[in-house]
Write a protein that holds these residues in place. Structure first.
Motif, PDB file in Angstrom:
ATOM      1  N   LEU A  13       0.942  -1.167   0.130  1.00 49.69           N
ATOM      2  CA  LEU A  13      -0.033   0.094  -0.068  1.00 49.69           C
ATOM      3  C   LEU A  13       0.884   1.420  -0.125  1.00 49.69           C
ATOM      4  O   LEU A  13       0.655   2.184  -0.794  1.00 49.69           O
ATOM      5  CB  LEU A  13      -0.818   0.002   1.125  1.00 49.69           C
ATOM      6  CG  LEU A  13      -2.047   1.195   1.354  1.00 49.69           C
ATOM      7  CD1 LEU A  13      -2.729   1.213   0.392  1.00 49.69           C
ATOM      8  CD2 LEU A  13      -2.547   1.041   2.476  1.00 49.69           C
ATOM      9  N   GLY A  63       2.704   1.324  -3.421  1.00 48.82           N
ATOM     10  CA  GLY A  63       1.860   1.755  -4.439  1.00 48.82           C
ATOM     11  C   GLY A  63       0.983   2.818  -4.483  1.00 48.82           C
ATOM     12  O   GLY A  63       1.335   3.767  -4.825  1.00 48.82           O
ATOM     13  N   PRO A  64      -0.107   2.698  -3.946  1.00 45.00           N
ATOM     14  CA  PRO A  64      -1.116   3.893  -4.230  1.00 45.00           C
ATOM     15  C   PRO A  64      -0.768   5.118  -3.175  1.00 45.00           C
ATOM     16  O   PRO A  64      -0.921   6.387  -3.476  1.00 45.00           O
ATOM     17  CB  PRO A  64      -2.473   3.157  -3.288  1.00 45.00           C
ATOM     18  CG  PRO A  64      -2.510   1.787  -3.452  1.00 45.00           C
ATOM     19  CD  PRO A  64      -0.912   1.321  -3.533  1.00 45.00           C
ATOM     20  N   LEU A  65       0.162   4.793  -2.190  1.00 45.44           N
ATOM     21  CA  LEU A  65       0.475   6.073  -1.433  1.00 45.44           C
ATOM     22  C   LEU A  65       1.765   6.567  -1.952  1.00 45.44           C
ATOM     23  O   LEU A  65       2.347   7.647  -1.270  1.00 45.44           O
ATOM     24  CB  LEU A  65       0.776   5.724  -0.059  1.00 45.44           C
ATOM     25  CG  LEU A  65      -0.596   5.184   0.815  1.00 45.44           C
ATOM     26  CD1 LEU A  65      -0.251   4.860   2.201  1.00 45.44           C
ATOM     27  CD2 LEU A  65      -1.378   6.435   0.777  1.00 45.44           C
TER      28      LEU A  65
END
Length: 496
Positions: free
Chosen positions: A446, A449-451
């Motif tokens: 997480l 990736g998204p952060l």
């Protein structure tokens, strides 16, 4: 003869204690110095083929996020195995005794060291079993050494936490390997040396440690080891340890009977393993350990990427902060005994009327459990703050909290539950907390990736989650109050 026997046991006890500290200090928790080893592995080019060149704002940069993912996954698996296999290892230790458990630990630990010694960037995949073997072998060293605290009566909790502090401090072993590597010593040479040190573990197994277990409390004229007062004691030791095994098995088969009419708590002797496992005391302690352990594992596993993020990829600064983190781990053995002293402080005081020793021991854990939870919250707040110099304070709080966490965990289980179930309960709580620790890898994905590499929101979430650890000391406090009320009621009924 008895004076000689008592003197011999005292000398052997201290020699076993000191040599055990050396074993835990130099080997047992090496896997948790992963951040230092990662720096060396990256320099050597392990999983380097996963780095790719990308263009950001017209500038070509090297993206090694997939390399970081692989290295993080290795630590996730190793830390999981370190805890999860403590369950079968605990049953093995309880059933077959110290010698068998230690021989297994020595075998897998040596195999792990040899796998790293003969690995290379071409076969980086060997790091997966290697780190797992080192983790499993190390926890077996710790588990079999914890019982040495039984030889020291009133200082039992202090000795247990001291061993756990030595286990934490041994994470500096990989720092030493990193510093030697920077001075020209090869990775292969360092790990071959550690593998050869297994001779020391074998010596302790066959000369200093008991064949089965060290009981608590110690029976009269208890002895163990291979030599005593200049004559062989194999026959006497075998008889005593055979009696210990029979007593332990008899106790394990006895059903739970609660508290006697005389107000003396027979819980500690007669509780079955199932009743211990399903008790609220065990379940809240599991939550206490799991949330704080997850916080620590994620911090250790993502330290290198986090430092790269905060230093904008400056390798000199990353190396400096990595060394600072590893050096603070050396303080673990200094921090841990304070937790034991907190637990043992009541033993110099007179107990309350009708209060059993087990009840007094349990009451003494409340302050320790609370302080450990508070330390974790403070550590997590500092780790969540994206200020690079503040990380020095984070490192100090991390090693302090980790020393209190694992020392307090082992000491609490030894106090709150029958000693005949220690290996099984210690293994169970570590195994179940290991399942929770697997969340560190999705957290890492997480973050990467998204952060976009910024761990702020994950750190804030874990800080909030760590507040759940306060439930355990609150429950123990309420439990002790109920016991005190029952004693007062019993004493009032007896006087009337």
């Amino acid at each position: 003869m008895f004076g000689c026997q008592e003197s011999g046991l005292r000398v052997r006890s201290w020699f076993t204690l000191i040599s055990g500290l050396v074993e835990c200090l130099g080997f047992a928790g090496a896997v948790f110095g992963w951040a230092s080893l990662v720096f060396v592995l990256k320099t050597e080019g392990y999983f380097g083929n996963l780095c790719v060149n990308i263009t950001i704002n017209g500038t070509a940069v090297e993206d090694c996020s997939r390399q970081d993912e692989q290295l993080s996954l290795i630590f996730t698996i190793a830390s999981f195995m370190n805890n999860f296999l403590t369950l079968p290892n605990g049953f093995l230790f309880d059933h077959f005794g110290t010698t068998v458990a230690r021989l297994l630990g020595i075998s897998v630990y040596t195999a792990g060291m040899l796998l790293i010694a003969f690995s290379s960037p071409v076969n980086s995949i060997l790091l997966y079993p290697a780190l797992a073997f080192i983790a499993v072998g190390g926890i077996l060293f710790l588990m079999t050494n914890i019982q040495v605290g039984n030889l020291f009566g009133t200082h039992r909790s202090t000795i247990i936490t001291l061993y756990n502090g030595a286990f934490d401090t041994s994470s500096a072993v990989f720092l030493i390997i990193k510093l030697l590597y920077e001075d020209g010593v090869s990775l292969k040479g360092s790990f071959l040396f550690l593998a050869c040190c297994s001779v020391i573990h074998l010596f302790r197994t066959f000369v200093l440690m008991p064949r089965t277990h060290i009981p608590y409390p110690l029976p009269e004229n208890y002895t163990y080891g291979r030599m005593n007062c200049g004559v062989t004691q194999d026959y006497a030791v075998a008889k005593i340890e055979e009696k210990n095994i029979q007593t332990s098995r008899a106790e394990e088969e006895m059903p739970f009977k609660g508290t006697s009419a005389q107000g003396q708590n027979t819980d500690k002797i007669e509780r079955s393993f199932k009743s211990c496992l399903l008790s609220w005391c065990f379940l809240w302690h599991l939550l206490w350990l799991s949330v704080m352990q997850l916080r620590h594992y994620l911090f250790i596993g993502t330290l290198n990427p986090m430092l790269n993020h905060l230093t904008a990829g400056d390798p000199g600064l990353v190396s400096r902060y990595t060394n600072a983190f590893a050096f603070t781990q050396l303080c673990g053995i200094l921090c841990a005994p304070w937790n034991g002293l907190i637990m043992d402080r009541h033993k110099r005081k007179q107990r309350e009327p009708g209060q059993s020793e087990q009840e007094a021991d349990l009451k003494a854990t409340i302050l320790s459990l609370s302080l450990t939870a508070l330390q974790c919250v403070l550590f997590s707040v500092c780790a969540a703050t994206p200020i690079l110099p503040l990380q020095y304070l984070t490192f100090i709080l991390q090693v302090l909290n980790r020393s209190f966490l694992y020392g307090g965990n082992a000491a609490f289980i030894s106090v709150a539950f029958p000693s005949v179930h220690f290996g099984k309960l210690y293994g169970t709580v570590m195994a179940l907390s290991a399942v929770v620790s697997l969340l560190q890898y999705p957290c890492f994905i997480l973050i990467k990736g998204p952060l976009g590499g910024d761990p702020l929101y994950v750190n804030i979430s874990l800080t909030v989650l760590s507040l759940l650890a306060f439930i355990n000391p609150l429950y123990v406090y309420l439990h002790c109050r109920r016991q005190a009320a029952q004693r007062a009621s019993s004493n009032k009924s007896a006087s009337s």
